[in-house]
Scaffold this motif. Structure first.
Motif, mmCIF file in Angstrom:
data_model
loop_
_atom_site.group_PDB
_atom_site.id
_atom_site.type_symbol
_atom_site.label_atom_id
_atom_site.label_comp_id
_atom_site.label_asym_id
_atom_site.label_seq_id
_atom_site.Cartn_x
_atom_site.Cartn_y
_atom_site.Cartn_z
ATOM 1 N N HIS A 1 9.967 -1.840 1.591
ATOM 2 C CA HIS A 1 9.285 -3.097 1.256
ATOM 3 C C HIS A 1 10.283 -4.244 1.126
ATOM 4 O O HIS A 1 9.982 -5.387 1.444
ATOM 5 C CB HIS A 1 8.511 -2.937 -0.056
ATOM 6 C CG HIS A 1 7.769 -4.161 -0.475
ATOM 7 N ND1 HIS A 1 6.554 -4.519 0.058
ATOM 8 C CD2 HIS A 1 8.080 -5.137 -1.378
ATOM 9 C CE1 HIS A 1 6.151 -5.658 -0.484
ATOM 10 N NE2 HIS A 1 7.052 -6.046 -1.361
ATOM 11 N N GLU B 1 0.801 -1.223 0.000
ATOM 12 C CA GLU B 1 0.000 0.000 0.000
ATOM 13 C C GLU B 1 0.843 1.287 0.000
ATOM 14 O O GLU B 1 0.495 2.237 -0.709
ATOM 15 C CB GLU B 1 -0.958 -0.011 1.196
ATOM 16 C CG GLU B 1 -2.093 -1.022 1.078
ATOM 17 C CD GLU B 1 -3.112 -0.653 0.000
ATOM 18 O OE1 GLU B 1 -3.050 0.476 -0.535
ATOM 19 O OE2 GLU B 1 -3.978 -1.493 -0.305
ATOM 20 N N PRO B 2 1.935 1.383 0.780
ATOM 21 C CA PRO B 2 2.740 2.620 0.714
ATOM 22 C C PRO B 2 3.304 2.880 -0.686
ATOM 23 O O PRO B 2 3.366 4.031 -1.136
ATOM 24 C CB PRO B 2 3.862 2.370 1.729
ATOM 25 C CG PRO B 2 3.281 1.378 2.695
ATOM 26 C CD PRO B 2 2.425 0.489 1.854
ATOM 27 N N ALA C 1 0.459 4.218 -2.826
ATOM 28 C CA ALA C 1 0.174 5.615 -2.512
ATOM 29 C C ALA C 1 1.171 6.545 -3.200
ATOM 30 O O ALA C 1 0.800 7.599 -3.726
ATOM 31 C CB ALA C 1 0.198 5.834 -1.004
ATOM 32 N N ALA D 1 9.508 3.737 -0.471
ATOM 33 C CA ALA D 1 8.549 2.671 -0.156
ATOM 34 C C ALA D 1 9.066 1.324 -0.625
ATOM 35 O O ALA D 1 8.922 0.315 0.068
ATOM 36 C CB ALA D 1 7.195 2.979 -0.801
ATOM 37 N N ASP E 1 9.204 9.172 -2.846
ATOM 38 C CA ASP E 1 8.412 8.324 -1.949
ATOM 39 C C ASP E 1 8.292 6.906 -2.491
ATOM 40 O O ASP E 1 8.280 5.929 -1.728
ATOM 41 C CB ASP E 1 7.019 8.914 -1.746
ATOM 42 C CG ASP E 1 7.026 10.054 -0.728
ATOM 43 O OD1 ASP E 1 8.115 10.354 -0.180
ATOM 44 O OD2 ASP E 1 5.958 10.657 -0.499
#
Length: 198
Positions: free
Chosen positions: A158, A137-138, A141, A154, A150
């Motif tokens: 991950h 999900e990050p 986003a 992320a 970002d």
């Protein structure tokens, strides 16, 4: 015929997934810490670069496609369906690679992901799976925000499933302070600090 089989085996050998023993047969290479470390040393920069490019080049079709895949993966319980979870994770990462629109990165990611999948299928058969599952999900986003920094961060987070540290002079059971022959206090303190930071 034999030719397609031979060509397939040669390709697997070129990618390091099998070892051909002339006039004897085939050997599937062992999975150890050196192999795992090599995969993650390669995977981190490749996939972080892919995530950055994908965030810069993503279009609405890409977003809808990868969002649907991530939504499907997020509801899978790997404790009871690890084969499906590993497969979906692979599909997501290969789809992300495609979103970079860079054929060299797509090829590099495919090779690394093949080895990574082999490791995870082995790992999930021998260990609890819940702690190894990391949400996408990050990353999604960041892609929706079209934010390269970002997205890269992320992906780096991950990929933190595993990290290996080598302590010079510290052998087996170096934490055992009841065994003066094996105890290595400096390495034990450093290892504990690293574990807490992790």
């Amino acid at each position: 015929g034999r030719t397609p089989v031979r060509e397939a085996l040669l390709r697997l050998a070129m990618e390091g997934l099998v070892t051909i023993l002339p006039r004897r047969g085939l050997l599937i290479p062992a999975i150890g810490f050196p192999e795992i470390q090599a995969v993650y040393e390669a995977r981190t920069p490749i996939e972080c670069g892919i995530a950055r490019l994908a965030a810069m080049r993503v279009d609405q079709h890409d977003l809808q496609s990868i969002a649907a895949l991530i939504e499907e993966a997020e509801v899978i319980n790997p404790e009871g369906a690890f084969e499906r979870y590993v497969t979906m994770d692979q599909v997501i990462h290969r789809r992300l690679a495609g979103m970079s629109h860079n054929p060299f990165l797509i090829d590099a990611a495919g090779r690394v992901l093949d080895h990574n999948e082999r490791f995870w299928r082995y790992y999930f058969r021998e260990h609890e799976t819940a702690d190894a599952v990391v949400s996408h999900e990050p990353l999604l986003a960041a892609l929706k925000a079209r934010d390269p920094e970002d997205a890269e961060a992320a992906m780096k987070e991950h990929g933190k499933e595993f990290e290996q540290a080598v302590f010079q002079g510290a052998g087996h059971a170096f934490h055992n302070d009841t065994n003066p022959d094996r105890y290595h206090p400096e390495a034990a303190r450093e290892a504990w600090a690293r574990a807490l930071d992790w």
